[in-house]
Motif scaffolding. Structure first.
Motif, mmCIF file in Angstrom:
data_model
loop_
_atom_site.group_PDB
_atom_site.id
_atom_site.type_symbol
_atom_site.label_atom_id
_atom_site.label_comp_id
_atom_site.label_asym_id
_atom_site.label_seq_id
_atom_site.Cartn_x
_atom_site.Cartn_y
_atom_site.Cartn_z
ATOM 1 N N TYR A 148 0.796 -1.227 0.000
ATOM 2 C CA TYR A 148 0.000 0.000 0.000
ATOM 3 C C TYR A 148 0.830 1.279 0.000
ATOM 4 O O TYR A 148 0.366 2.317 -0.479
ATOM 5 N N TYR B 167 1.240 3.109 -3.388
ATOM 6 C CA TYR B 167 0.028 3.832 -3.812
ATOM 7 C C TYR B 167 -0.009 5.234 -3.211
ATOM 8 O O TYR B 167 -0.265 6.231 -3.920
ATOM 9 N N TYR B 168 0.269 5.348 -1.915
ATOM 10 C CA TYR B 168 0.231 6.659 -1.268
ATOM 11 C C TYR B 168 1.373 7.549 -1.743
ATOM 12 O O TYR B 168 1.202 8.766 -1.888
ATOM 13 N N ILE C 47 -1.634 5.722 -10.621
ATOM 14 C CA ILE C 47 -2.325 5.414 -9.366
ATOM 15 C C ILE C 47 -3.192 4.173 -9.527
ATOM 16 O O ILE C 47 -3.284 3.343 -8.616
ATOM 17 N N MET D 25 -0.804 1.327 -9.230
ATOM 18 C CA MET D 25 -0.361 1.167 -7.849
ATOM 19 C C MET D 25 -1.484 0.600 -6.978
ATOM 20 O O MET D 25 -1.239 -0.224 -6.090
ATOM 21 N N TYR D 26 -2.714 1.025 -7.247
ATOM 22 C CA TYR D 26 -3.819 0.523 -6.431
ATOM 23 C C TYR D 26 -4.077 -0.944 -6.725
ATOM 24 O O TYR D 26 -4.386 -1.718 -5.814
ATOM 25 N N ALA E 12 -1.647 -2.820 -4.835
ATOM 26 C CA ALA E 12 -2.054 -2.876 -3.432
ATOM 27 C C ALA E 12 -3.083 -3.986 -3.208
ATOM 28 O O ALA E 12 -3.072 -4.660 -2.170
#
Length: 331
Positions: free
Chosen positions: A259, A262-263, A278, A281-282, A285
């Motif tokens: 995670y 993602y942030y 994003i 990346m999500y 995650a």
């Protein structure tokens, strides 16, 4: 002839989400072979996530010997992970490949709530699992009376209810109207204002993760200290508690590793260019939901035994729920 060839190439490269609708969004063009590979990969990971977490759910639900506070929290986490594999992974995967929304306006409005609730509930379960392991290691004599199955079920309900309420507040305040956000047919976007994103980041990531990490540092410190003052009667139980804490600790570390990117992407990348990254990346995650049951299979012997019973259909035998799965009193 040359103009016709250029026109054909242009028509070939431009593909629409809904070809028969004039206001349709344009697809992200990818070669057919690449799309097929991506769809197979995403479908395979989604199926594996659902299947593995379903094995966890069946195992803990069916076998009476596994009805412990820690395992009930693992069951709740597996439910959240299975929902990720069943709904979030396929939807995010299709958006990632085609950049199209095929599921209608109603689901476009519902999906952000579902996504946030499931992710928040997963982290909430990890927090309570950490608390459970801390109490078990710090106060093992009073643990059976302080942490019971009924108390655990109550807190699981609190986790899911709190996740729903918090996400409802955040998204009601921060999600723009679907009609305003739709620039073409087949588009579904929800944007969170930066101040609400910071609030969500603090309350559903930084805060819980700080609690989890601090508890595990205390757990390993206490376990190490206790190991120096153990007799043979209590040494085995302490080792089992330490093993359980280490296993859940690995689950937490995997959560953080999947995670955090993602942030980082959400904070660093410019708003106008970060949507594709994003989404990638999500989806990475979301792989966390597939990793958890794999970790259980590696470290929990009871999970390997129950999977064997399920796949060989021994679970259908009379009184199978009373099978002895932990002959060595494994945690």
């Amino acid at each position: 002839m040359q103009n016709k060839s250029e026109t054909d190439d242009h028509l070939y490269t431009i593909q629409y989400c809904f070809p028969h609708i004039n206001s349709s969004c344009i697809k992200d063009f990818q070669p057919d072979a690449r799309n097929i590979i991506l769809y197979i990969f995403i479908s395979g990971i989604s199926f594996l996530t659902v299947f593995l977490n379903l094995l966890v759910i069946i195992s803990i639900s069916h076998f009476k010997q596994l009805h412990t506070p820690t395992n009930l929290l693992i069951l709740s986490l597996a439910v959240a992970d299975m929902l990720v594999g069943l709904i979030v992974m396929p939807v995010q995967g299709i958006k990632l490949i085609d950049s199209c929304w095929y599921f209608g306006d109603t689901f476009c409005k519902i999906f952000p709530y579902f996504l946030y609730v499931v992710v928040t509930a997963s982290l909430g379960n990890l927090v309570f699992i950490s608390v459970d392991r801390y109490v078990a290691v710090n106060d093992p004599l009073r643990y059976p009376t302080r942490v019971t199955n009924n108390i655990t079920v109550f807190f699981i309900l609190i986790i899911w209810l709190a996740s729903f309420i918090f996400c409802n507040i955040i998204l009601n305040q921060a999600t723009p109207n679907t009609d305003k956000s739709q620039v073409c047919y087949g588009d579904c976007r929800f944007a969170i204002k930066f101040e609400y994103f910071i609030t969500d980041f603090i309350f559903t990531f930084i805060g819980p993760c700080s609690v989890i990490l601090s508890l595990y540092l205390k757990i390993f410190y206490i376990a190490k200290k206790q190991a120096q003052n153990l007799n043979s009667a209590t040494e085995k139980k302490a080792c089992l508690n330490d093993k359980a804490a280490r296993t859940i600790g690995i689950v937490v570390i995997v959560y953080l590793l999947t995670y955090i990117p993602y942030y980082i992407a959400a904070f660093i990348l410019p708003k106008e260019s970060n949507e594709k990254v994003i989404n990638i990346m999500y989806w990475i995650a979301c792989l966390n939901s597939c990793m958890n049951p794999i970790i259980y299979a590696m470290f929990y012997r009871w999970f390997r035994i129950t999977v064997k019973h399920i796949l060989t259909l021994r679970i259908c035998e009379p009184l199978s729920e009373y099978f002895n799965l932990l002959p060595d009193n494994e945690v």
